[in-house]
Write a protein that holds these residues in place. Sequence first.
Motif, short mmCIF file in Angstrom:
data_model
loop_
_atom_site.label_atom_id
_atom_site.label_comp_id
_atom_site.label_asym_id
_atom_site.label_seq_id
_atom_site.Cartn_x
_atom_site.Cartn_y
_atom_site.Cartn_z
N ASN A 100 50.15 42.93 32.18
CA ASN A 100 50.64 43.31 33.51
C ASN A 100 49.53 43.24 34.55
O ASN A 100 49.77 42.83 35.68
N LYS B 100 49.11 39.53 35.37
CA LYS B 100 50.21 39.06 36.22
C LYS B 100 50.07 39.59 37.65
O LYS B 100 50.28 38.86 38.61
N ALA C 170 54.78 39.63 41.09
CA ALA C 170 54.18 39.79 39.77
C ALA C 170 55.22 40.05 38.67
O ALA C 170 54.90 39.92 37.48
#
Length: 191
Positions: free
Chosen positions: A22, A25, A51
């Motif tokens: 995460n 991203k 994202a």
Amino acid sequence: MFRLQKAGNLYTMSPQERKQLNLNKTYKALLDLLADHQFSDISVSLLCRKAGVSRTYYYRNYHSMQEIISCYQEMTIESYLRILPHKMPLNFIQLMTAYFQLMQKQSEETRLLVNAGLTNTLIKTFRIVYLYLTKQGMIKRLNNSHRNNKYFASFMSGAVISTQIQWLDQGMQETPAELGRMLNQLFFLRK
């Protein structure tokens, strides 16, 4: 990079791997947005949408977009230094050579961040990583005059990032090793 673990008929990532994914991203989405938007025009909603992460994720993990940059760069620098073939701890020339090798690969990212006015975030990140690596014993201790000066890490971080920006602006003419030796001369007044 990420290992999938089988849970029943599903494959899952560990919480740490999901967090890293995460972060990757979110950082990449922020860079993509910086290519087309002013930093001040990027909202949390826009970033999260780009994202593919939730606003809850963002607010649970970060206080600002600058913190995303710091977290990502800290992780990248630490990971890069850990895979170097050198014996640990690194001396200053090795540290600077490794840093500029990585920054050479990330030159476009750095340009986006500098153009967005995020130079202080880069300085802060370098300082945090430098202090962490010193504490972990991955970098040889400096001489006592530098080690005992509470401002040395800040001074060095500003100088390194300023040098990096000038190096990028001038087309990266010197090799990372040449920069490592030059900075060693400047910081430690050695030939």
